[in-house]
Write an enzyme that holds these catalytic residues in place. Structure first.
Site: not given
Length: 517
Positions: A354, A456
């Site tokens: 991310c 994630h």
């Protein structure tokens, strides 16, 4: 009943009678943050589920940088995701209708019913308590219609007298839910009896009747030595201590927030262990991404702040962050740019997730100052990508098929979720993760040994985790592992161990009695 749509929270829950509540409730509050109430609540969820009772968790307001995206594209706190899993449920945003994600020392992004609302100061947030209370009660009423028991969690301490007038998560919520309140205290910090009595005394008198018991958590040693204190305390406060919960190190759990982020570590280490360092960014988020790695046999995970602390590592991971550009600059100030370049040249493996993925790229452009100051900032330059920040947040669950021969000779199916602001473009089409996968998912530079992805939860995929770890072992000249951890089965076992821990150390008959009145 219970269906909801994305959008304005009032429309989401329109039509629910705020006085319809069909479930029984128990609530765990703490003498302060980090007392362990979220873990105790999860243990209680599992213990109730094992009794064949339909149970769900609820926390009106959560403050955390650890979040999850539901199948509907709603963002919620990981603590309630963990508790939902303990109940055998899929996460539902009604379990955490208000989420605060700190973006600066005195500002937070407010997430209402899973969708970004605004960035506000603490003072501005509390001025909106009436609006948020309406959202919270509607979410609670909607969810409670579907379950026999609700396990509620408070936030911080109910004894914060400066916040009681605008409270939506502690005693006001307990009163609304007609919940029996159990106060959890951390004895490892010291002063446990003072903390319990101080909390009881500072709770508003009209709410003290809701407090049915105390739990002392994180006890080390012989409980017999504590009993004289318990007897004396019983004469001081008219509420019983119904359990003393021992400190544990052998159960793997998700923590509520960053308070325990330093605890992420494997206990033992062998010469053939794979050593992974996770950079502890100032605004680190979603640190539970690395729990599957820390549970894997033959893998040692440690959190590091400086390059020197990462000495001896085979793999370095840059995690997610709520402040990508400020954390990038913090890394550069600490010497990470040069250190990572040397690490890669020596054959080390680097991965970014991310915000960490964005940090590893060539540039990050923020036209609107959404992540700090406006303009373009140089990245660490280890991946052939450029990122442009956007006002809109990407929230979605993702399923992909990774077909990259460097990882595995056969395709690997992967599930995860994305929470980010910004769009990433690749400057090298040969760095794709697989057919049909673009930089919006991630890239891999096989020559350098650098991987970046927005996903994630990627390490929860057993096949991918095993393939990646063996790839790092090969580049580090370590023996590969033929078998690895079944994370889903391991996870289920941890919930049962957690329930066992609670039931062995407190009066469960009394706790269940509080629920049933």
């Amino acid at each position: 009943t219970g269906k909801h749509t994305r959008g304005i929270p009032f429309d989401t829950l329109k039509g629910y009678d705020c006085m319809k509540r069909h479930s029984r409730c128990i609530m765990f509050q703490g003498t302060g943050s980090g007392a362990g109430k979220s873990i105790v609540a999860a243990a209680m969820c599992r213990a109730i589920k094992r009794r064949g009772i339909k149970v769900a968790p609820f926390k009106a307001q959560n403050m955390a940088l650890n979040s999850f995206v539901t199948a509907r594209g709603d963002e919620m706190g990981r603590a309630q995701v963990f508790q939902a899993e303990a109940c055998g449920l899929l996460p539902d945003v009604r379990m955490n209708p208000v989420l605060l994600k700190p973006s600066a020392d005195a500002r937070s992004q407010v997430i209402l019913m899973g969708q970004p609302d605004e960035h506000v100061s603490a003072a501005d947030y509390y001025q909106r308590s009436k609006k948020h209370w309406q959202i919270v009660t509607r979410a609670f009423d909607s969810l409670s219609e579907e379950f026999q028991v609700m396990v509620l969690e408070g936030a911080g301490s109910p004894a914060e007298i400066n916040l009681q007038a605008t409270d939506i998560v502690n005693m006001k919520m307990a009163e609304y839910a007609q919940a029996a309140v159990i106060i959890v205290a951390d004895i490892d910090r010291g002063g446990v009896f003072a903390a319990l009595k101080g909390t009881y005394d500072l709770v508003q008198e009209k709410h003290r009747r809701l407090i049915k018991g105390f739990l002392i958590n994180k006890f080390r040693g012989d409980v017999k030595l504590l009993r004289p204190g318990l007897e004396m305390f019983r004469k001081i406060v008219p509420v019983p201590v119904i359990g003393v919960l021992p400190w544990f190190t052998d159960i793997h759990v998700d923590e509520e927030d960053g308070v325990f982020v330093n605890n992420l570590a494997s206990s033992g280490r062998d010469s053939d262990d794979l050593i992974i360092s996770v950079v502890k960014l100032p605004r680190i988020s979603n640190f539970t991404d690395f729990s599957p790695l820390s549970c894997e046999p033959g893998v040692s995970v440690k959190l590091v702040t400086t390059p020197d602390e990462a000495a001896g590592s085979h793999m370095i991971i840059i995690p997610g962050t709520k402040a990508t550009i400020p954390d990038l600059e913090s890394m550069r100030d600490k010497g990470w740019q040069e250190a990572l370049s040397r690490f890669v040249c020596r054959g080390g493996f680097v991965m970014g997730i991310c915000g960490g993925y964005q940090i590893l790229g060539q540039t990050i452009t923020d036209d609107h100052g959404a992540d700090g100051r406006a303009g373009t900032t140089r990245g660490l330059g280890l991946l052939p990508v450029k990122t442009r920040m956007a006002r809109e947040k990407t929230l979605k669950q993702v399923s992909i098929t990774l077909s990259n021969p460097y990882f595995s000779p056969s395709p690997i199916d992967i599930k995860g979720y994305e929470i980010h602001m910004g769009q990433t473009m690749s400057t090298n089409p040969h760095c794709s993760l697989g057919e049909g996968l673009g930089p919006e998912t991630g890239v891999y530079d096989a020559e350098k040994g650098v991987l970046g992805t927005y996903l994630h939860g990627i390490f929860e995929n057993d096949e991918f985790r095993a393939a990646l770890l063996n790839l790092v072992r090969r580049t580090s000249h370590l023996p590969e592992k033929k078998t690895g951890l079944n994370y889903r089965r391991f996870r289920a076992r941890q919930f049962d161990l957690l329930a066992d821990w609670l039931e062995a150390s407190c009066d469960m008959e009394k706790l269940m009695g509080f629920i049933h009145g």
